[in-house]
Write a protein that holds these residues in place. Structure first.
Motif, PDB file in Angstrom:
ATOM      1  N   VAL A  48      -8.728   3.678  33.189  1.00 24.14           N
ATOM      2  CA  VAL A  48      -9.249   5.045  33.278  1.00 24.14           C
ATOM      3  C   VAL A  48     -10.763   5.005  33.388  1.00 24.14           C
ATOM      4  N   SER A  49     -11.335   6.064  33.926  1.00 29.50           N
ATOM      5  CA  SER A  49     -12.788   6.236  33.967  1.00 29.50           C
ATOM      6  C   SER A  49     -13.081   7.713  33.760  1.00 29.50           C
ATOM      7  N   VAL A  50     -14.153   8.012  33.031  1.00 26.87           N
ATOM      8  CA  VAL A  50     -14.462   9.390  32.653  1.00 26.87           C
ATOM      9  C   VAL A  50     -15.856   9.756  33.154  1.00 26.87           C
ATOM     10  N   THR A  51     -15.982  10.916  33.804  1.00 26.20           N
ATOM     11  CA  THR A  51     -17.277  11.487  34.160  1.00 26.20           C
ATOM     12  C   THR A  51     -17.477  12.756  33.321  1.00 26.20           C
ATOM     13  N   ASN A  52     -18.509  13.515  33.629  1.00 26.73           N
ATOM     14  CA  ASN A  52     -18.779  14.731  32.854  1.00 26.73           C
ATOM     15  C   ASN A  52     -17.678  15.774  32.995  1.00 26.73           C
ATOM     16  N   THR A  53     -16.992  15.758  34.121  1.00 28.75           N
ATOM     17  CA  THR A  53     -16.016  16.817  34.381  1.00 28.75           C
ATOM     18  C   THR A  53     -14.593  16.312  34.596  1.00 28.75           C
ATOM     19  N   SER A  54     -14.439  15.020  34.892  1.00 28.54           N
ATOM     20  CA  SER A  54     -13.129  14.546  35.337  1.00 28.54           C
ATOM     21  C   SER A  54     -12.695  13.270  34.637  1.00 28.54           C
ATOM     22  N   LEU A  55     -11.390  13.134  34.532  1.00 33.56           N
ATOM     23  CA  LEU A  55     -10.753  11.890  34.130  1.00 33.56           C
ATOM     24  C   LEU A  55     -10.095  11.293  35.368  1.00 33.56           C
ATOM     25  N   TYR A  56     -10.397  10.024  35.641  1.00 33.35           N
ATOM     26  CA  TYR A  56      -9.786   9.309  36.749  1.00 33.35           C
ATOM     27  C   TYR A  56      -8.813   8.281  36.180  1.00 33.35           C
ATOM     28  N   VAL A  57      -7.627   8.217  36.767  1.00 33.28           N
ATOM     29  CA  VAL A  57      -6.581   7.313  36.299  1.00 33.28           C
ATOM     30  C   VAL A  57      -6.175   6.392  37.440  1.00 33.28           C
TER      31      VAL A  57
END
Length: 277
Positions: A48-57
């Motif tokens: 997973v990776s997290v930005t200010n607005t989104s979670l990427y899986v």
């Protein structure tokens, strides 16, 4: 790890994402089902990776990256679809929302723009080997603000640094064969770099965490330095992904123990935190 200390865990074999709020010790899951065929379900989500607005899986067995809003985790969008010939276990979303993936079976790192299936090969030449333009089963990635890529080159037992546009890399830790002293790695899996440019390495088959100072090749063991696996609080068993919280504590996922461990790094504080995966 998000900026507000929400820990997201890719629970691969349960086909779900576990969410832990470190501020109030509560947990939840994104659990759309057990690896089934519907578009909403995950099948072996590995990273997973997290930005200010989104979670990427990284939905490994469905060969795609899914984007979920942090405000509405029930809505998922496929932002990248890989070819089935790609085997991807780790990825990284940089500050420009470019997505880097380690193409494990093809021994290279690819860069995608968001919502595009077109890619650029940014590291590796597609064949496994020890040359400076080659990789061998790359795993974890870290990309800095200059788009320099740091790669856990797993089967070469080394860490590689690849500058933007370069046709070959630089060996950060040169090993080539596995070993247990601090200058030899045994299947490094993941790495992160803090804002003071200290690198933290998950030395998986040595069951320990190493730290490398900037401009140094002299790594130091900082966690689980006995070299043997175990389930005690001072031991690790196949450590994988690493993340920092806002207080500078290090979180380590362990495949062998099916757990996440928290360690406070002495001499490190919140101002040294590196956001990212």
């Amino acid at each position: 790890m998000s900026d507000n200390d929400i820990l997201y865990i890719a629970d691969a074999h349960n086909h779900r994402i576990s969410i832990v709020d470190l501020n109030c010790n509560t947990s939840n899951t994104i659990d759309p089902g057990q690896g089934g065929g519907s578009n909403e379900q995950f099948n072996y989500p590995h990273d997973v990776s997290v930005t200010n607005t989104s979670l990427y899986v990284l939905d490994t067995e469905k060969h795609r990256v899914q984007q979920l809003s942090l405000n509405d985790s029930n809505t998922t969008t496929t932002v990248i679809a890989f070819k089935t010939s790609f085997k991807v276990y780790y990825f990284y979303v940089d500050i420009k929302n470019q997505i880097y993936v380690s193409d494990y079976t093809n021994h290279r790192v690819l860069r995608f723009s968001l919502n595009s299936n077109n890619y650029t090969i940014v590291a590796g030449n597609g064949s496994n080997g020890l040359a400076l333009n080659q990789l061998n089963r790359p795993h974890g990635l870290f990309v800095d603000e200059n788009e320099t890529i740091f790669i856990a080159d797993r089967q070469n037992h080394r860490i590689m640094k690849w500058s933007l546009g370069a046709t070959s890399g630089v060996q950060v830790i040169v090993s080539s064969v596995s070993g247990s002293n601090c200058q030899k790695l045994d299947e490094p899996i993941h790495l992160i770099i803090d804002t003071n440019e200290y690198m933290y390495i998950s030395d998986c088959h040595n069951h320990r965490i190493l730290r490398l100072a900037p401009n140094s090749t002299d790594a130091k063991c900082i966690i689980a330095c006995s070299g043997s696996s175990g389930k005690d609080a001072t031991q690790l068993y196949y450590p994988h992904t690493l993340a920092f919280d806002s207080e500078g504590s290090l979180y380590i996922s362990e495949w062998g123990n099916n757990r996440v461990q928290k360690f406070q790094i002495i001499g490190r504080n919140a101002s040294q935190q590196q956001n990212g995966n």
